[in-house]
Design a protein around this motif. Structure first.
Motif, PDB file in Angstrom:
ATOM      1  N   PRO A  90       0.925  -1.254   0.031  1.00  0.00           N
ATOM      2  CA  PRO A  90       0.037  -0.175  -0.158  1.00  0.00           C
ATOM      3  C   PRO A  90       0.861   1.349  -0.015  1.00  0.00           C
ATOM      4  CG  PRO A  90       0.084  -1.008   2.098  1.00  0.00           C
ATOM      5  CD  PRO A  90       0.664  -2.041   1.132  1.00  0.00           C
ATOM      6  N   TYR A  91       1.976   1.305   0.801  1.00  0.00           N
ATOM      7  CA  TYR A  91       2.716   2.469   0.828  1.00  0.00           C
ATOM      8  C   TYR A  91       3.600   2.719  -0.637  1.00  0.00           C
ATOM      9  CZ  TYR A  91       1.398   3.249   5.502  1.00  0.00           C
ATOM     10  OH  TYR A  91       0.568   3.302   6.693  1.00  0.00           O
ATOM     11  N   LEU A  92       3.781   1.526  -1.194  1.00  0.00           N
ATOM     12  CA  LEU A  92       4.439   1.912  -2.675  1.00  0.00           C
ATOM     13  C   LEU A  92       3.528   2.593  -3.574  1.00  0.00           C
ATOM     14  CD1 LEU A  92       6.460   1.187  -4.863  1.00  0.00           C
ATOM     15  CD2 LEU A  92       5.689  -0.969  -5.035  1.00  0.00           C
ATOM     16  N   LYS A  93       2.211   1.811  -3.479  1.00  0.00           N
ATOM     17  CA  LYS A  93       1.318   2.522  -4.291  1.00  0.00           C
ATOM     18  C   LYS A  93       0.920   4.000  -4.043  1.00  0.00           C
ATOM     19  CE  LYS A  93       0.870  -1.099  -6.721  1.00  0.00           C
ATOM     20  NZ  LYS A  93       1.711  -1.130  -7.765  1.00  0.00           N
ATOM     21  N   LEU A  94       0.927   4.111  -2.652  1.00  0.00           N
ATOM     22  CA  LEU A  94       0.605   5.638  -2.102  1.00  0.00           C
ATOM     23  C   LEU A  94       1.783   6.572  -2.523  1.00  0.00           C
ATOM     24  CD1 LEU A  94      -1.114   7.546  -0.373  1.00  0.00           C
ATOM     25  CD2 LEU A  94       0.112   6.880   1.443  1.00  0.00           C
ATOM     26  N   GLY A  95       2.929   6.079  -2.409  1.00  0.00           N
ATOM     27  CA  GLY A  95       4.083   6.723  -3.037  1.00  0.00           C
ATOM     28  C   GLY A  95       3.858   7.169  -4.250  1.00  0.00           C
ATOM     29  N   ILE A  96       3.451   6.047  -5.072  1.00  0.00           N
ATOM     30  CA  ILE A  96       3.672   6.568  -6.722  1.00  0.00           C
ATOM     31  C   ILE A  96       2.485   7.284  -7.011  1.00  0.00           C
ATOM     32  CG2 ILE A  96       2.929   5.319  -8.744  1.00  0.00           C
ATOM     33  CD1 ILE A  96       4.313   2.731  -7.821  1.00  0.00           C
ATOM     34  N   ALA A  97       1.217   7.393  -6.085  1.00  0.00           N
ATOM     35  CA  ALA A  97       0.190   8.219  -6.255  1.00  0.00           C
ATOM     36  C   ALA A  97       0.633   9.816  -5.801  1.00  0.00           C
ATOM     37  CB  ALA A  97      -0.852   7.838  -5.508  1.00  0.00           C
TER      38      ALA A  97
ATOM     39  N   LEU B 135       8.451   9.974  -1.150  1.00  0.00           N
ATOM     40  CA  LEU B 135       9.594   9.229  -0.449  1.00  0.00           C
ATOM     41  C   LEU B 135       9.426   9.052   0.784  1.00  0.00           C
ATOM     42  CD1 LEU B 135      12.278  12.116  -1.856  1.00  0.00           C
ATOM     43  CD2 LEU B 135      12.146   9.836  -2.493  1.00  0.00           C
ATOM     44  N   ARG B 136       8.549   9.743   1.579  1.00  0.00           N
ATOM     45  CA  ARG B 136       8.065   8.972   2.786  1.00  0.00           C
ATOM     46  C   ARG B 136       7.410   8.018   2.825  1.00  0.00           C
ATOM     47  NH1 ARG B 136       7.943  14.792   3.212  1.00  0.00           N
ATOM     48  NH2 ARG B 136       5.749  14.814   3.043  1.00  0.00           N
ATOM     49  N   ALA B 137       6.429   7.899   1.996  1.00  0.00           N
ATOM     50  CA  ALA B 137       5.645   6.464   1.629  1.00  0.00           C
ATOM     51  C   ALA B 137       6.691   5.574   1.328  1.00  0.00           C
ATOM     52  CB  ALA B 137       4.626   6.674   0.539  1.00  0.00           C
ATOM     53  N   PHE B 138       7.567   5.664   0.418  1.00  0.00           N
ATOM     54  CA  PHE B 138       8.419   4.615   0.036  1.00  0.00           C
ATOM     55  C   PHE B 138       9.304   4.047   1.425  1.00  0.00           C
ATOM     56  CE2 PHE B 138       8.624   6.801  -4.302  1.00  0.00           C
ATOM     57  CZ  PHE B 138       7.643   5.983  -4.773  1.00  0.00           C
ATOM     58  N   GLU B 139       9.856   5.122   1.984  1.00  0.00           N
ATOM     59  CA  GLU B 139      10.582   4.888   3.201  1.00  0.00           C
ATOM     60  C   GLU B 139       9.869   3.832   4.369  1.00  0.00           C
ATOM     61  OE1 GLU B 139      11.936   8.264   4.924  1.00  0.00           O
ATOM     62  OE2 GLU B 139      13.139   8.813   3.377  1.00  0.00           O
ATOM     63  N   THR B 140       8.422   4.148   4.252  1.00  0.00           N
ATOM     64  CA  THR B 140       7.479   3.289   5.041  1.00  0.00           C
ATOM     65  C   THR B 140       7.267   1.961   4.648  1.00  0.00           C
ATOM     66  OG1 THR B 140       6.586   5.377   5.742  1.00  0.00           O
ATOM     67  CG2 THR B 140       5.244   3.231   6.126  1.00  0.00           C
TER      68      THR B 140
ATOM     69  N   ARG C 259      10.422   0.011   5.408  1.00  0.00           N
ATOM     70  CA  ARG C 259      10.372  -0.348   6.761  1.00  0.00           C
ATOM     71  C   ARG C 259       9.511  -1.424   7.315  1.00  0.00           C
ATOM     72  NH1 ARG C 259      10.082   4.713   8.460  1.00  0.00           N
ATOM     73  NH2 ARG C 259       7.990   4.762   8.759  1.00  0.00           N
ATOM     74  N   LEU C 260       8.259  -1.378   6.615  1.00  0.00           N
ATOM     75  CA  LEU C 260       7.467  -2.533   7.109  1.00  0.00           C
ATOM     76  C   LEU C 260       8.099  -3.993   6.404  1.00  0.00           C
ATOM     77  CD1 LEU C 260       4.253  -1.033   6.017  1.00  0.00           C
ATOM     78  CD2 LEU C 260       5.042  -1.218   8.234  1.00  0.00           C
ATOM     79  N   GLY C 261       8.863  -4.033   5.286  1.00  0.00           N
ATOM     80  CA  GLY C 261       9.694  -5.192   5.126  1.00  0.00           C
ATOM     81  C   GLY C 261       9.143  -5.970   4.160  1.00  0.00           C
ATOM     82  N   ALA C 262       8.093  -6.143   3.712  1.00  0.00           N
ATOM     83  CA  ALA C 262       7.373  -7.109   2.885  1.00  0.00           C
ATOM     84  C   ALA C 262       7.683  -6.893   1.358  1.00  0.00           C
ATOM     85  CB  ALA C 262       5.758  -7.014   2.914  1.00  0.00           C
ATOM     86  N   VAL C 263       8.075  -5.595   0.914  1.00  0.00           N
ATOM     87  CA  VAL C 263       8.410  -5.337  -0.442  1.00  0.00           C
ATOM     88  C   VAL C 263       9.654  -5.904  -0.649  1.00  0.00           C
ATOM     89  CG1 VAL C 263       9.716  -3.139  -0.006  1.00  0.00           C
ATOM     90  CG2 VAL C 263       8.601  -3.523  -1.906  1.00  0.00           C
TER      91      VAL C 263
ATOM     92  N   ARG D 242      11.643   6.053  -6.641  1.00  0.00           N
ATOM     93  CA  ARG D 242      12.289   6.669  -5.447  1.00  0.00           C
ATOM     94  C   ARG D 242      13.260   7.669  -6.425  1.00  0.00           C
ATOM     95  NH1 ARG D 242      14.042   5.030  -0.500  1.00  0.00           N
ATOM     96  NH2 ARG D 242      13.774   2.806  -1.118  1.00  0.00           N
ATOM     97  N   ALA D 243      13.939   7.181  -7.287  1.00  0.00           N
ATOM     98  CA  ALA D 243      14.795   7.915  -8.214  1.00  0.00           C
ATOM     99  C   ALA D 243      13.991   9.129  -8.944  1.00  0.00           C
ATOM    100  CB  ALA D 243      15.544   7.190  -9.033  1.00  0.00           C
ATOM    101  N   LEU D 244      12.913   8.922  -9.348  1.00  0.00           N
ATOM    102  CA  LEU D 244      12.257   9.977 -10.143  1.00  0.00           C
ATOM    103  C   LEU D 244      11.697  11.149  -8.936  1.00  0.00           C
ATOM    104  CD1 LEU D 244      10.019   7.767 -12.306  1.00  0.00           C
ATOM    105  CD2 LEU D 244      11.757   9.256 -12.910  1.00  0.00           C
TER     106      LEU D 244
END
Length: 177
Positions: free
Chosen positions: A7-14, A25-30, A33-37, A51-53
């Motif tokens: 969810p935080y990856l998708k939120l970060g992309i949005a 960037l904060r969403a990607f860090e979260t 941190r959750l680790g499943a990705v 993240r690079a973008l």
């Protein structure tokens, strides 16, 4: 097999696509941190790409802010210099103060602020000096009208000491004559 959900990856992309690179960037860090990705190579690749973008977008935003700040400071300094030339010293100092709030180390703005403060202090000193001389001359004239020549001469002498170029010199010579 369950569909992976990050969810935080998708939120970060949005966030990235909505122009909020810092939030992305904060969403990607979260998400990290959750680790499943970390268990999904495709998701990790997508996270790194975005993240690079987002980092590039943050850098562009910072560069744009710095450019705009420089433009504002340069415009403010030019405006303050124009106000100084018009004799509007307090207004000029206020405008250069705004420039310094954006760029406290801007050499030209610092030098202008110092020059304005000095010019204002000198102007205020001249005004105070002139007011004192005017008061002494007025007192001297009043004393002269009452025939109190010694006291009038003392007032005129004090005025001459403060401002030798004033009319007090002529008045003093007349009283002394």
């Amino acid at each position: 097999r369950a569909t992976p959900y990050f969810p935080y990856l998708k939120l970060g992309i949005a966030f990235y696509h909505s122009g909020q690179a810092g939030a992305a960037l904060r969403a990607f860090e979260t998400e990290e941190r959750l680790g499943a990705v970390a268990e999904d190579r495709d998701a990790v690749a997508e996270l790194e790409r975005y993240r690079a973008l987002a980092n590039e977008a943050v850098e562009r935003q910072q560069a744009d802010r710095q450019r705009r700040a420089r433009e504002i400071v340069d415009t403010s300094v030019a405006e303050a210099e124009a106000l100084q030339q018009q004799g509007r010293l307090s207004d000029a100092l206020e405008v250069v103060g705004r420039a310094l709030s954006l760029a406290p180390d801007h050499d030209r703005a610092l030098a202008l602020a110092e020059a304005l403060r000095s010019e204002i202090a000198a102007r205020d000193d001249r005004r105070a000096r002139n007011a004192r001389v005017e008061a002494l001359v007025a007192d001297g004239r009043s004393l002269l009208a009452k025939g109190r020549l010694g006291e009038a001469a003392a007032s005129f002498r004090q005025a001459v000491e403060i401002a030798p170029e004033s009319e007090a010199g002529d008045l003093l010579r007349r009283v002394q004559a």
